[in-house]
Scaffold this motif. Structure first.
Motif, PDB file in Angstrom:
ATOM      1  N   GLN A  78      -8.269   3.985 -13.969  1.00  0.00           N
ATOM      2  CA  GLN A  78      -8.265   2.519 -13.788  1.00  0.00           C
ATOM      3  C   GLN A  78      -7.589   2.068 -12.486  1.00  0.00           C
ATOM      4  O   GLN A  78      -7.849   0.972 -12.006  1.00  0.00           O
ATOM      5  CB  GLN A  78      -7.609   1.838 -14.992  1.00  0.00           C
ATOM      6  CG  GLN A  78      -8.348   2.079 -16.284  1.00  0.00           C
ATOM      7  CD  GLN A  78      -9.805   1.642 -16.168  1.00  0.00           C
ATOM      8  OE1 GLN A  78     -10.091   0.483 -15.927  1.00  0.00           O
ATOM      9  NE2 GLN A  78     -10.727   2.585 -16.328  1.00  0.00           N
ATOM     10  N   SER A  79      -6.745   2.896 -11.930  1.00  0.00           N
ATOM     11  CA  SER A  79      -6.169   2.594 -10.615  1.00  0.00           C
ATOM     12  C   SER A  79      -6.791   3.474  -9.541  1.00  0.00           C
ATOM     13  O   SER A  79      -7.018   3.026  -8.414  1.00  0.00           O
ATOM     14  CB  SER A  79      -4.646   2.807 -10.625  1.00  0.00           C
ATOM     15  OG  SER A  79      -4.044   1.800 -11.383  1.00  0.00           O
TER      16      SER A  79
ATOM     17  N   THR B 142      -3.748   4.703 -18.861  1.00  0.00           N
ATOM     18  CA  THR B 142      -2.704   5.444 -19.570  1.00  0.00           C
ATOM     19  C   THR B 142      -1.321   5.086 -19.035  1.00  0.00           C
ATOM     20  O   THR B 142      -1.173   4.659 -17.882  1.00  0.00           O
ATOM     21  CB  THR B 142      -2.909   6.959 -19.400  1.00  0.00           C
ATOM     22  OG1 THR B 142      -2.733   7.294 -18.013  1.00  0.00           O
ATOM     23  CG2 THR B 142      -4.301   7.384 -19.855  1.00  0.00           C
TER      24      THR B 142
ATOM     25  N   VAL C 191      -4.626  14.156  -9.455  1.00  0.00           N
ATOM     26  CA  VAL C 191      -4.883  14.051 -10.892  1.00  0.00           C
ATOM     27  C   VAL C 191      -5.667  12.771 -11.148  1.00  0.00           C
ATOM     28  O   VAL C 191      -5.446  11.759 -10.489  1.00  0.00           O
ATOM     29  CB  VAL C 191      -3.542  13.953 -11.659  1.00  0.00           C
ATOM     30  CG1 VAL C 191      -3.774  13.715 -13.140  1.00  0.00           C
ATOM     31  CG2 VAL C 191      -2.695  15.188 -11.446  1.00  0.00           C
TER      32      VAL C 191
ATOM     33  N   ASP D 157       3.168  -3.363 -14.871  1.00  0.00           N
ATOM     34  CA  ASP D 157       4.109  -3.874 -15.873  1.00  0.00           C
ATOM     35  C   ASP D 157       5.011  -2.794 -16.470  1.00  0.00           C
ATOM     36  O   ASP D 157       6.154  -3.079 -16.831  1.00  0.00           O
ATOM     37  CB  ASP D 157       3.315  -4.562 -16.996  1.00  0.00           C
ATOM     38  CG  ASP D 157       2.570  -5.784 -16.481  1.00  0.00           C
ATOM     39  OD1 ASP D 157       3.243  -6.749 -16.086  1.00  0.00           O
ATOM     40  OD2 ASP D 157       1.328  -5.757 -16.420  1.00  0.00           O
TER      41      ASP D 157
HETATM   42  C1  LIG Z   1      -9.099  -4.980 -13.482  1.00  0.00           C
HETATM   43  C2  LIG Z   1      -7.752  -4.296 -13.555  1.00  0.00           C
HETATM   44  C3  LIG Z   1      -6.637  -5.043 -13.884  1.00  0.00           C
HETATM   45  C4  LIG Z   1      -5.379  -4.439 -13.970  1.00  0.00           C
HETATM   46  N1  LIG Z   1      -4.304  -5.198 -14.344  1.00  0.00           N
HETATM   47  C5  LIG Z   1      -3.107  -4.612 -14.520  1.00  0.00           C
HETATM   48  C6  LIG Z   1      -1.983  -5.354 -15.006  1.00  0.00           C
HETATM   49  O1  LIG Z   1      -2.051  -6.550 -15.275  1.00  0.00           O
HETATM   50  N2  LIG Z   1      -0.804  -4.686 -15.148  1.00  0.00           N
HETATM   51  C7  LIG Z   1      -0.681  -3.365 -14.885  1.00  0.00           C
HETATM   52  O2  LIG Z   1       0.410  -2.808 -15.043  1.00  0.00           O
HETATM   53  N3  LIG Z   1      -1.730  -2.629 -14.447  1.00  0.00           N
HETATM   54  C8  LIG Z   1      -2.917  -3.222 -14.272  1.00  0.00           C
HETATM   55  N4  LIG Z   1      -3.987  -2.485 -13.832  1.00  0.00           N
HETATM   56  C9  LIG Z   1      -3.751  -1.065 -13.446  1.00  0.00           C
HETATM   57  C10 LIG Z   1      -4.028  -0.085 -14.511  1.00  0.00           C
HETATM   58  O3  LIG Z   1      -4.067  -0.579 -15.781  1.00  0.00           O
HETATM   59  C11 LIG Z   1      -3.033   1.060 -14.513  1.00  0.00           C
HETATM   60  O4  LIG Z   1      -2.509   1.347 -13.277  1.00  0.00           O
HETATM   61  C12 LIG Z   1      -3.778   2.203 -15.111  1.00  0.00           C
HETATM   62  O5  LIG Z   1      -3.741   2.072 -16.477  1.00  0.00           O
HETATM   63  C13 LIG Z   1      -3.318   3.559 -14.650  1.00  0.00           C
HETATM   64  O6  LIG Z   1      -3.610   4.553 -15.602  1.00  0.00           O
HETATM   65  P1  LIG Z   1      -4.862   5.525 -15.444  1.00  0.00           P
HETATM   66  O7  LIG Z   1      -4.732   6.500 -16.547  1.00  0.00           O
HETATM   67  O8  LIG Z   1      -6.098   4.755 -15.370  1.00  0.00           O
HETATM   68  O9  LIG Z   1      -4.514   6.224 -14.045  1.00  0.00           O
HETATM   69  P2  LIG Z   1      -5.514   6.779 -12.942  1.00  0.00           P
HETATM   70  O10 LIG Z   1      -6.234   5.660 -12.306  1.00  0.00           O
HETATM   71  O11 LIG Z   1      -6.317   7.896 -13.482  1.00  0.00           O
HETATM   72  O12 LIG Z   1      -4.437   7.368 -11.920  1.00  0.00           O
HETATM   73  C14 LIG Z   1      -3.561   6.516 -11.234  1.00  0.00           C
HETATM   74  C15 LIG Z   1      -2.628   7.360 -10.350  1.00  0.00           C
HETATM   75  O13 LIG Z   1      -1.750   8.111 -11.164  1.00  0.00           O
HETATM   76  C16 LIG Z   1      -1.936   9.522 -10.950  1.00  0.00           C
HETATM   77  N5  LIG Z   1      -1.846  10.123 -12.286  1.00  0.00           N
HETATM   78  C17 LIG Z   1      -2.507   9.733 -13.391  1.00  0.00           C
HETATM   79  N6  LIG Z   1      -2.069  10.451 -14.451  1.00  0.00           N
HETATM   80  C18 LIG Z   1      -1.140  11.300 -13.972  1.00  0.00           C
HETATM   81  C19 LIG Z   1      -0.333  12.305 -14.573  1.00  0.00           C
HETATM   82  N7  LIG Z   1      -0.362  12.554 -15.900  1.00  0.00           N
HETATM   83  N8  LIG Z   1       0.519  13.019 -13.787  1.00  0.00           N
HETATM   84  C20 LIG Z   1       0.582  12.771 -12.459  1.00  0.00           C
HETATM   85  N9  LIG Z   1      -0.153  11.838 -11.829  1.00  0.00           N
HETATM   86  C21 LIG Z   1      -1.001  11.104 -12.584  1.00  0.00           C
HETATM   87  C22 LIG Z   1      -3.285   9.656 -10.284  1.00  0.00           C
HETATM   88  O14 LIG Z   1      -3.346  10.805  -9.450  1.00  0.00           O
HETATM   89  C23 LIG Z   1      -3.361   8.375  -9.467  1.00  0.00           C
HETATM   90  O15 LIG Z   1      -2.623   8.525  -8.288  1.00  0.00           O
HETATM   91  C24 LIG Z   1      -5.244  -3.047 -13.727  1.00  0.00           C
HETATM   92  C25 LIG Z   1      -6.379  -2.295 -13.402  1.00  0.00           C
HETATM   93  C26 LIG Z   1      -7.624  -2.898 -13.324  1.00  0.00           C
HETATM   94  C27 LIG Z   1      -8.817  -2.059 -12.998  1.00  0.00           C
END
Ligand SMILES: Cc1cc2nc3c(=O)[nH]c(=O)nc-3n(C[C@H](O)[C@H](O)[C@H](O)COP(=O)(O)OP(=O)(O)OC[C@H]3O[C@@H](n4cnc5c(N)ncnc54)[C@H](O)[C@@H]3O)c2cc1C
Length: 285
Positions: free
Chosen positions: A35-36, A111, A30, A124
């Motif tokens: 962002q991760s 998200t 998914v 966090d």
């Molecule tokens: C520069 C930078 C700094 C950051 N600093 C922090 C910080 O200080 N603190 C913090 O907590 N995070 C931090 N992050 C991480 C980031 O904010 C979160 O991990 C991010 O928001 C994950 O959400 P996403 O929707 O982008 O997930 P994605 O990147 O789209 O997915 C992440 C993972 O989750 C899975 N996934 C996503 N949605 C679902 C769903 N609905 N069901 C099942 N699986 C799913 C995906 O398959 C993948 O394995 C940082 C990231 C960056 C790039």
């Protein structure tokens, strides 16, 4: 680096996403805000053959009032958590912690579902949903399943979501007005990841802490509850000294990592100090 080749499917419903994941098998993943996952793809630390994009599913976005609890859609962004009035009124700890995630650009795309499913122990929100005793809602080919937050984080970057399951929502009980809260995050620079974080909730009654809940960020391969602190704080005077004494047990049973930012004993020290601060703030002292 440029990611390896993958197929891309933009789902228009949860059922469609679940079906695509099932057809894609072990090599399907998914993607929500990316962002991760995108950094992992670019570093070639992950190389799925199929990405199923749930980023357009409005049914997974936003916060619904369910009476006793809130249901937060998995695709709700950090930015929305910070600004949502229902979260502010009934679950402010989540907004406070989400405001410390990364920078505005990441908070607009990332998200809550992605943060929890990614299960980074330095993230966090995992410790926060633990402290909130949240229930995570997943949907797969066998239907809907509820997973207590305490059973969701299995290991480093690993959850108990089953293959083909999508996290659809997070259910949190509304906190009454007698609850206070605080997320304390210690990081090297503003907008950086937590070296240690502490999510604390305290219910105060007649000058004492009637109940306390504490979740720890980055004190092991998974977020953990500081059970010894919770037991020591329950019934303690709502005073900084009594709560600092309870917080002395914050590192008990943890397994903090060693990295460039700190050794385990340093993290243990941070956990004790931050837990004392977070509990005192949550108890209003
Ligand atoms: C520069 C930078 C700094 C950051 N600093 C922090 C910080 O200080 N603190 C913090 O907590 N995070 C931090 N992050 C991480 C980031 O904010 C979160 O991990 C991010 O928001 C994950 O959400 P996403 O929707 O982008 O997930 P994605 O990147 O789209 O997915 C992440 C993972 O989750 C899975 N996934 C996503 N949605 C679902 C769903 N609905 N069901 C099942 N699986 C799913 C995906 O398959 C993948 O394995 C940082 C990231 C960056 C790039």
């Amino acid at each position: 680096m440029i990611p390896g080749k993958f197929d891309y499917f933009k789902a228009s419903s949860v059922n469609e996403a679940v079906g695509a994941l099932q057809n894609g098998g072990e090599d399907a993943k998914v993607i929500a805000g990316g962002q991760s996952l995108l950094p992992l793809l670019r570093l070639r630390l992950a190389y799925p053959e199929l990405l199923v994009d749930v980023g357009g599913l409005d049914e997974l976005r936003g916060v619904a009032d369910q009476g006793e609890s809130l249901l937060i859609g998995a695709r709700t962004t950090h930015y929305q958590l910070v600004h949502d009035p229902l979260i502010a009124e009934h679950c402010g700890l989540l907004a406070q912690a989400a405001a410390t995630v990364a920078d505005p650009a990441v908070r607009h795309r990332g998200t809550i579902g992605g943060s929890l499913a990614h299960a980074d122990p330095a993230g966090d929100l995992p410790a926060v949903v633990l402290a909130l005793d949240a229930t995570l809602v997943a949907t797969g080919t066998e239907g809907r399943r509820e997973i207590p937050a305490g059973e969701f984080f299995a290991d480093y970057l690993t959850t108990t979501l089953r293959p083909g399951e999508i996290l659809t929502g997070i259910q949190v009980r509304k906190l009454g007005r007698d609850w206070g809260y605080r997320y304390e995050k210690f990081h090297r620079t503003a907008q950086a990841w937590a070296i240690v974080g502490v999510a604390a909730l305290a219910r105060r009654s007649n000058g004492q802490v009637a109940e306390a809940r504490v979740g720890l960020t980055n004190m092991g391969p998974v977020p953990v509850r500081a059970a010894a602190v919770e037991a020591a704080a329950a019934g303690a005077d709502a005073s900084a000294a009594a709560l600092a004494a309870a917080a002395a047990a914050a590192a008990d049973g943890t397994n903090p990592p060693a990295d460039l930012h700190g050794q385990p004993d340093y993290r243990s020290h941070l956990a004790r100090v931050l837990t004392g601060r977070a509990l005192a703030a949550a108890a209003g002292v």
